[in-house]
Design an enzyme around this catalytic site. Structure first.
Site, PDB file in Angstrom:
ATOM      1  N   ASP A 170       1.594  -0.917  -0.333  1.00  0.00           N
ATOM      2  CA  ASP A 170       0.319  -0.368   0.017  1.00  0.00           C
ATOM      3  C   ASP A 170       0.680   1.209  -0.131  1.00  0.00           C
ATOM      4  O   ASP A 170       0.787   1.838  -0.930  1.00  0.00           O
ATOM      5  CB  ASP A 170      -0.543   0.391   0.798  1.00  0.00           C
ATOM      6  CG  ASP A 170      -1.796  -1.393   1.157  1.00  0.00           C
ATOM      7  OD1 ASP A 170      -1.719  -2.206   0.001  1.00  0.00           O
ATOM      8  OD2 ASP A 170      -2.617  -1.234   1.856  1.00  0.00           O
ATOM      9  N   GLU A 412       1.011  -9.028  11.918  1.00  0.00           N
ATOM     10  CA  GLU A 412       0.517  -8.154  10.801  1.00  0.00           C
ATOM     11  C   GLU A 412       2.625  -7.459  10.032  1.00  0.00           C
ATOM     12  O   GLU A 412       2.743  -8.476   9.502  1.00  0.00           O
ATOM     13  CB  GLU A 412      -0.258  -7.306  10.188  1.00  0.00           C
ATOM     14  CG  GLU A 412      -0.318  -6.924   8.872  1.00  0.00           C
ATOM     15  CD  GLU A 412      -1.364  -5.819   8.977  1.00  0.00           C
ATOM     16  OE1 GLU A 412      -1.617  -5.486  10.012  1.00  0.00           O
ATOM     17  OE2 GLU A 412      -1.738  -5.472   7.687  1.00  0.00           O
TER      18      GLU A 412
HETATM   19  C1  GLC Z   1      -3.497  -4.437   3.824  1.00  0.00           C
HETATM   20  C2  GLC Z   1      -2.080  -4.768   2.808  1.00  0.00           C
HETATM   21  C3  GLC Z   1      -2.831  -5.399   2.213  1.00  0.00           C
HETATM   22  C4  GLC Z   1      -3.430  -6.835   2.622  1.00  0.00           C
HETATM   23  C5  GLC Z   1      -4.403  -6.611   3.287  1.00  0.00           C
HETATM   24  C6  GLC Z   1      -4.966  -7.432   3.665  1.00  0.00           C
HETATM   25  O1  GLC Z   1      -3.821  -3.330   3.065  1.00  0.00           O
HETATM   26  O2  GLC Z   1      -1.014  -3.675   3.307  1.00  0.00           O
HETATM   27  O3  GLC Z   1      -1.076  -6.305   1.353  1.00  0.00           O
HETATM   28  O4  GLC Z   1      -3.350  -7.479   0.979  1.00  0.00           O
HETATM   29  O5  GLC Z   1      -4.008  -5.062   4.087  1.00  0.00           O
HETATM   30  O6  GLC Z   1      -4.250  -8.403   4.696  1.00  0.00           O
END
Ligand code: GLC
Length: 452
Positions: A170, A412
């Site tokens: 992101d 995460e």
């Molecule tokens: C965040 C991460 C993305 C992932 C999402 C759900 O947006 O950057 O890569 O898919 O979370 O975990």
């Protein structure tokens, strides 16, 4: 295997159960309630060791969201009244190709599906695998073909992305610096100038479960929202989007994963004894060659590229290492990338691999995709290192990743200096890929298919 291994396996499996919503797994309980594309692929890669049928279901349920033009969206929204706002923010129904039964976003995410299909296939008998492949093959062909028709309009080999969320990374610095330069409307600049971020932050949902300083800034999140609105205004029609916007990037991470996915798709076609569409085959070859255009000899690194100007976006990030996963670069280049991983001034702090090299002015050890170590990226790099024959380095990275997870739990992301946890806890792909790494006795040099 260490004494802690069975315990770690069990805890990881428990997290997948906790986040299980029947036909898909939430990335994290509070923060991410819907089904995400590349998350489900990583999750299936772990789930296959526990329950092959459930792993298959995880991937088949992604196809519910496939658009009639072949696109796989990055999110399929949960059909629950409490998530009406999420669905309304996107309004996928504005586009005639969107599916009727589910609501989705109008953008995609790195094409990990072919990898996940093959990994699940490895767990099946020969006849089951054929059935499995024949079930998934048409959707994969439609998805890869869509990527070429819509996202490679000049037939150059590299596919473009239109929103940072499509990269999976992101707020990665190369994208954020482009946003600051080219796509920051006046209203966001004024919010920044008048220091109104705290007002914006008041309405944010993500920072209710994760500390503010571990998430992207209010200005970055407004910029993401702004692009989302622009795409929605064009009803996610790529021709209209590209006609009116100068913001499109050929993302390095995305294209490396695509190259590997194409290789898997070829293998799937081969084992089904069918020919891929000739046009698709031609494009796939072009992509492998085009990766070289993302190499910058002066800094000896790979970068993403501006689609319109062909300018390389020379802000370093972990994506520079992903050609190892693509698997099509020379052994010499691969060896150079390994040096970057081993250098403590770049990607080699005690708990590698940081999402931004530690010598970058962008580096913040706990800030989302601007410094922390992520288990999915490590998994991709470990896989690539193994295939290039860097077994020692792959094994070392596998061990440091598992140590980080053992000591800090299934978060995460992690601080690459201390291994301390950050972001959401009980994160599904961290659990799933830890299972996969634990089950990998030794890092394989080749997948069984490649060595046969
Ligand atoms: C965040 C991460 C993305 C992932 C999402 C759900 O947006 O950057 O890569 O898919 O979370 O975990």
């Amino acid at each position: 295997m260490s004494d802690k291994t069975p315990n770690l396996l069990k805890r990881a499996a428990d997290i997948l159960t906790l986040n299980d919503r029947g036909n898909y797994t939430q990335p994290a309980h509070n923060l991410y309630p819907h089904q995400w594309l590349w998350d489900s692929c990583f999750i299936a890669i772990g789930l296959r060791h526990i329950d092959e049928e459930r792993a298959k279901t995880e991937l088949v349920s992604l196809l519910r969201g496939q658009w009639h033009n072949g696109m796989l969206p990055n999110i399929i929204f949960r059909d629950d009244p409490i998530y009406r706002t999420d669905r309304n923010l996107w309004r996928s129904w504005l586009n005639p190709f969107a599916p009727n039964d589910v609501t989705t976003t109008g953008i995609t995410q790195p094409p990990m599906l072919a990898e996940a299909v093959v990994r699940v296939g490895e767990k099946l008998s020969w006849s089951e695998r054929r059935l499995w492949y024949s079930m998934m093959y048409p959707a994969l062909v439609r998805y890869h073909s869509w990527l070429y028709t819509e996202r490679d309009p000049h037939r150059e080999g590299l596919v473009l992305q239109i929103h940072p969320w499509e990269t999976g990374l992101d707020n990665t610095p190369p994208w954020i610096s482009e946003l600051h330069e080219h796509l920051m409307p006046l209203w966001i600049r004024l919010i920044e100038k008048w220091h109104l971020s705290s007002v914006v932050n008041f309405f944010r949902r993500d920072t209710r479960s994760v500390p503010m300083d571990q998430r992207f800034s209010a200005i970055e999140s407004l910029a993401m929202f702004n692009i989302q609105l622009r795409l929605r205004r064009k009803a996610f029609d790529i021709n209209k989007i590209l006609d009116h916007s100068l913001f499109a990037i050929e993302d390095l991470n995305f294209n490396c994963i695509f190259i590997r996915a194409n290789k898997h798709l070829r293998d799937i076609a081969k084992s089904l004894q069918v020919d891929l569409p000739a046009e698709l085959e031609k494009s796939m070859k072009k992509t492998e060659r085009a990766l070289d255009e993302l190499w910058d000899p002066s800094t000896a690194q790979y970068y993403s590229r501006d689609f319109i100007t062909h300018r390389l976006l020379k802000t370093p990030s972990v994506a520079t290492l992903l050609p190892l996963y693509a698997g099509t670069i020379s052994k010499e280049r691969a060896a150079h990338l390994v040096e970057l991983i081993e250098s403590r001034h770049h990607f080699g702090p005690p708990f590698p691999v940081p999402s931004v090299p530690v010598d970058s002015p962008w580096f913040r050890p706990k800030l989302y995709w601007q410094g922390p170590t992520w288990v999915n990226i490590n998994w991709l790099i470990i896989d690539g290192l193994g295939r290039y024959g860097f077994h020692e380095q792959a094994e070392k990275l596998k061990q440091s990743t598992l140590t980080m997870v053992k000591e800090s739990d299934f978060y995460e992301y992690f601080d690459p200096y201390t291994g301390e946890p950050a972001g959401a806890n009980h994160f599904s792909w961290t659990a799933a890929l830890a299972i996969d790494l634990l089950k990998m006795d030794k890092v394989p040099s080749k997948t069984p298919k490649e060595s046969s």
